[in-house]
Design an enzyme around this catalytic site. Sequence first.
Site, mmCIF file in Angstrom:
data_model
loop_
_atom_site.group_PDB
_atom_site.id
_atom_site.type_symbol
_atom_site.label_atom_id
_atom_site.label_comp_id
_atom_site.label_asym_id
_atom_site.label_seq_id
_atom_site.Cartn_x
_atom_site.Cartn_y
_atom_site.Cartn_z
ATOM 1 N N GLU A 246 0.823 -1.210 0.000
ATOM 2 C CA GLU A 246 0.000 0.000 0.000
ATOM 3 C C GLU A 246 0.855 1.256 0.000
ATOM 4 O O GLU A 246 0.573 2.204 -0.740
ATOM 5 C CB GLU A 246 -0.930 -0.018 1.211
ATOM 6 C CG GLU A 246 -1.900 1.164 1.247
ATOM 7 C CD GLU A 246 -2.973 0.989 2.299
ATOM 8 O OE1 GLU A 246 -3.627 -0.066 2.326
ATOM 9 O OE2 GLU A 246 -3.149 1.920 3.110
ATOM 10 N N ARG A 272 -1.245 32.954 -18.591
ATOM 11 C CA ARG A 272 -1.781 34.035 -17.767
ATOM 12 C C ARG A 272 -0.855 35.249 -17.813
ATOM 13 O O ARG A 272 0.342 35.147 -17.490
ATOM 14 C CB ARG A 272 -1.934 33.547 -16.324
ATOM 15 C CG ARG A 272 -2.275 34.606 -15.297
ATOM 16 C CD ARG A 272 -3.683 35.119 -15.443
ATOM 17 N NE ARG A 272 -4.057 35.929 -14.290
ATOM 18 C CZ ARG A 272 -5.126 36.704 -14.255
ATOM 19 N NH1 ARG A 272 -5.939 36.752 -15.313
ATOM 20 N NH2 ARG A 272 -5.411 37.407 -13.171
ATOM 21 N N GLN A 283 10.322 35.605 -11.700
ATOM 22 C CA GLN A 283 11.185 34.650 -11.001
ATOM 23 C C GLN A 283 10.471 33.965 -9.840
ATOM 24 O O GLN A 283 10.648 32.757 -9.616
ATOM 25 C CB GLN A 283 12.444 35.353 -10.502
ATOM 26 C CG GLN A 283 13.501 34.396 -9.974
ATOM 27 C CD GLN A 283 14.762 35.124 -9.548
ATOM 28 O OE1 GLN A 283 14.767 35.790 -8.525
ATOM 29 N NE2 GLN A 283 15.819 35.012 -10.345
#
EC number: 1.3.8.14
Length: 391
Positions: A246, A272, A283
């Site tokens: 798991e 955008r 940056q």
Amino acid sequence: MNFDFDAGFDTETRELRDMVVRFARRELDSSGRFDDAEDFRRRWLLAGKQGLTGTTVPGEYGGSGLDAVSAAATMEALGYGCADTGFAFSVAAHLFAAVMPIVEFGTGEQRAAWLPALCSGERIAAHAITEPEAGSDALHLRTRARPVDDGHVLSGSKCFITNAPVADVFVVQAATDPRGGFFGLTTFLVEASTPGLTVGRPYDKVGLRGSPTADVHFDDCYVPAGAVLGAEGSGASIFSSSMKWERTCLFAAYLGAMRRVLESTVDHVRDREQFGSPIGGFQAVSHRIVDMLGRYEGARLLLYRAARSLSDGTADEVGPALAKIAVSEAAVQLGLDAVQLRGGLGIMDGEAETLLRDALPARIFSGTNEIQKNNVARALGLGRRRPAARR
């Protein structure tokens, strides 16, 4: 986005991964209703027909017989192609926490009785260990298994059980010797229709909403002797084995979800514009993207290293624990960053905030990250020791 998605896979594994991505995109779209029970069963049957509910089960029982690396690649592809991480989580919990114990510790009769239908998607399995008073302290269970003629009677309650509302069989951990510690637990295969077994109402969770979760109650629930999985007193070792699977293969689904959100986030900051240019050129934004990529790649390397150790039989407790910690923490932080970089759009209904909500439980289930750190520290010889007696 152009970075390696192959991780050294052979041609067969790459083809399998690509097939799963195409299937998930085509067939597992939930149309935004991740908590629709009827749609869950429809998608589960489709996943079963595709072989996803039995990837690591031997072919003689209807599975694909994949090793841990290929199984992890399959789960990563499912998480990448399926927008509902909760559904991918349910498939993985069924397979690695409940089905694999039957594969590894079941008798020939138990395997023949359960595995074919669990692989085909006709039946669903759930693993039941967590209790209200036994979460991280998993060995001190209050659910008791009292021996009777030709079987046991189970009494107690479990909580936070993945797949409980839809399960046909439960892999149940109960105390046969409350004072026996590691050797005091026994694993049972209990059919959901067994008299005395009841399942509570599904939880309304903050994340993984597509994965049905509920309490399970055992009220003098009789199970025959043939329901014992493995030997009596071997429950803790069975549980430990399933957790290696798991903590490795299940968490691969989060890698796929992270990659999907990371790619869309890169596209967003490229498109955008603010102050006359794409925000990806700032940056502060570009460095955050690089940090997201680094966390994802680092977690992926740790997970596949753990998967390879499972495949070659050298797995210890450390590898899966480190993989679980790295993937879950990276998923949470990547979700936070993806939301932040989208601004106001990030807090609207969308894949960034969905990843964040789905990632939060990952630091808790399969053993909390704090417990995993304890396990790793103990393996390094840094476990808690009794203080020296004063002179």
